[in-house]
Write an enzyme that holds these catalytic residues in place. Structure first.
Site, PDB file in Angstrom:
ATOM      1  N   ALA A  15      23.472 -35.896 -28.414  1.00  0.00           N
ATOM      2  CA  ALA A  15      24.188 -36.919 -27.644  1.00  0.00           C
ATOM      3  C   ALA A  15      24.870 -36.198 -26.489  1.00  0.00           C
ATOM      4  O   ALA A  15      26.069 -35.909 -26.515  1.00  0.00           O
ATOM      5  CB  ALA A  15      25.205 -37.635 -28.528  1.00  0.00           C
TER       6      ALA A  15
ATOM      7  N   ALA B 146      34.262 -35.866 -24.983  1.00  0.00           N
ATOM      8  CA  ALA B 146      33.248 -35.741 -26.033  1.00  0.00           C
ATOM      9  C   ALA B 146      32.769 -37.123 -26.446  1.00  0.00           C
ATOM     10  O   ALA B 146      33.117 -38.124 -25.814  1.00  0.00           O
ATOM     11  CB  ALA B 146      33.826 -34.991 -27.228  1.00  0.00           C
ATOM     12  N   ASN B 147      31.952 -37.196 -27.478  1.00  0.00           N
ATOM     13  CA  ASN B 147      31.500 -38.486 -28.016  1.00  0.00           C
ATOM     14  C   ASN B 147      31.436 -38.401 -29.538  1.00  0.00           C
ATOM     15  O   ASN B 147      31.725 -37.354 -30.115  1.00  0.00           O
ATOM     16  CB  ASN B 147      30.148 -38.874 -27.401  1.00  0.00           C
ATOM     17  CG  ASN B 147      29.068 -37.865 -27.721  1.00  0.00           C
ATOM     18  OD1 ASN B 147      28.735 -37.651 -28.885  1.00  0.00           O
ATOM     19  ND2 ASN B 147      28.544 -37.205 -26.697  1.00  0.00           N
ATOM     20  N   ARG B 148      31.048 -39.499 -30.184  1.00  0.00           N
ATOM     21  CA  ARG B 148      31.164 -39.603 -31.639  1.00  0.00           C
ATOM     22  C   ARG B 148      29.986 -39.025 -32.417  1.00  0.00           C
ATOM     23  O   ARG B 148      29.887 -39.218 -33.619  1.00  0.00           O
ATOM     24  CB  ARG B 148      31.339 -41.072 -32.040  1.00  0.00           C
ATOM     25  CG  ARG B 148      32.623 -41.674 -31.545  1.00  0.00           C
ATOM     26  CD  ARG B 148      32.809 -43.068 -32.132  1.00  0.00           C
ATOM     27  NE  ARG B 148      33.947 -43.736 -31.504  1.00  0.00           N
ATOM     28  CZ  ARG B 148      35.213 -43.492 -31.824  1.00  0.00           C
ATOM     29  NH1 ARG B 148      35.498 -42.617 -32.773  1.00  0.00           N
ATOM     30  NH2 ARG B 148      36.170 -44.123 -31.196  1.00  0.00           N
ATOM     31  N   SER B 149      29.061 -38.341 -31.762  1.00  0.00           N
ATOM     32  CA  SER B 149      27.909 -37.806 -32.488  1.00  0.00           C
ATOM     33  C   SER B 149      28.339 -36.772 -33.531  1.00  0.00           C
ATOM     34  O   SER B 149      29.147 -35.903 -33.245  1.00  0.00           O
ATOM     35  CB  SER B 149      26.939 -37.159 -31.501  1.00  0.00           C
ATOM     36  OG  SER B 149      25.957 -36.440 -32.204  1.00  0.00           O
TER      37      SER B 149
END
Ligand code: CTP
Ligand code: CA
Length: 229
Positions: A99, A33-36
């Protein structure tokens, strides 16, 4: 009729917004995943709906509540996000604020990957995900008349964003600096530059909600000008 249109000036316009991160499974219990946070996209969907647009929000996993008056389609992966976007067409305007994970894991693990005593650590091979913004921008049928992307950059923000707009084929790019020191990722504020086919506009540091409202007004101006011609 005019008074009503004044309050809901995007009435009759259909909008699609993507938001949030995507989760790309490694196995049934793990993901990339990512930090969005999804805040910017949710705020844009909210602002468009407030102006009267019939708005669909295709969202990756977030902690946010569904915005009032917006149809939310929840997805996990980039491929699900693309499918949900395609199923939402035709629209007049698409804003891709998600994102999207650039890569997914090239495995089909139906069971949890286990630590086997003495075995080597697993290696994750990544494959590229579909590009939702580029796909929508390059549609030959059902292309929205206005396609807006974001360019999350950590350096050479304008240069990268100008190149990105051309490469993706979208009409506008909202460029933002997402360096850790800006606090944009997951934070409340955003400094953006609007890159169009004609040039560049620098917006001041604004709460994400104000960025969203300003973008919604710009979208309104696009359709108002178009309808005048
Ligand atoms: N985007 C998308 N689908 C992808 C990747 C990106 O729709 N698979 C969209 C994002 O929603 C955003 C724009 O493309 O509107 C730019 O995303 P960004 O991550 O900045 O660009 P990339 O082309 O992925 O390039 P890079 O991450 O290498 O900078
Ligand atoms: Ca990317």
């Amino acid at each position: 009729e005019n008074a009503f249109k004044g309050e809901l000036p995007l009435k009759g316009i259909k909008a699609l917004v993507t938001s949030g991160p995507t989760h790309e499974p490694i196995d049934p219990v793990r993901y990339l995943a990512n930090r969005s946070s999804g805040k910017q996209g949710y705020a844009i969907a909210t602002a468009l709906a407030r102006l009267g647009a019939e708005t669909v929000l295709v969202s990756g996993p977030t902690n946010l509540s569904p915005p009032p008056g917006v149809t939310v389609k929840n997805v996990e992966t980039a491929r699900e996000m693309l499918a949900a976007c395609e199923a939402s067409l035709p629209v007049d305007v698409a804003v891709c604020a998600a994102a999207v994970a650039d890569w997914r894991v090239d495995i089909d693990a139906t069971q949890k990957i286990k630590k086997e005593p003495g075995a080597s650590t697993p290696e994750l091979r990544l494959v590229e995900n579909p590009d939702i913004l580029a796909t929508i921008s390059h549609l030959t049928t059902n292309r929205p008349s206005l396609v807006v992307g974001f360019a999350a950059e950590t350096e050479k923000v304008i240069e990268h964003a100008v190149a990105k707009r051309a490469r993706k084929g979208c009409d506008w790019i909202v460029a933002n600096d997402v360096s850790p020191e800006t606090g944009v990722m997951g934070g409340e504020l955003n400094t953006v530059h609007l890159i169009t086919r004609d040039g560049q506009e620098d917006w001041p540091l604004l709460p994400k909600q104000a960025v969203a409202e300003r973008l919604a007004r710009r979208i309104l101006a696009h359709f108002t000008d178009r309808d005048k011609n």
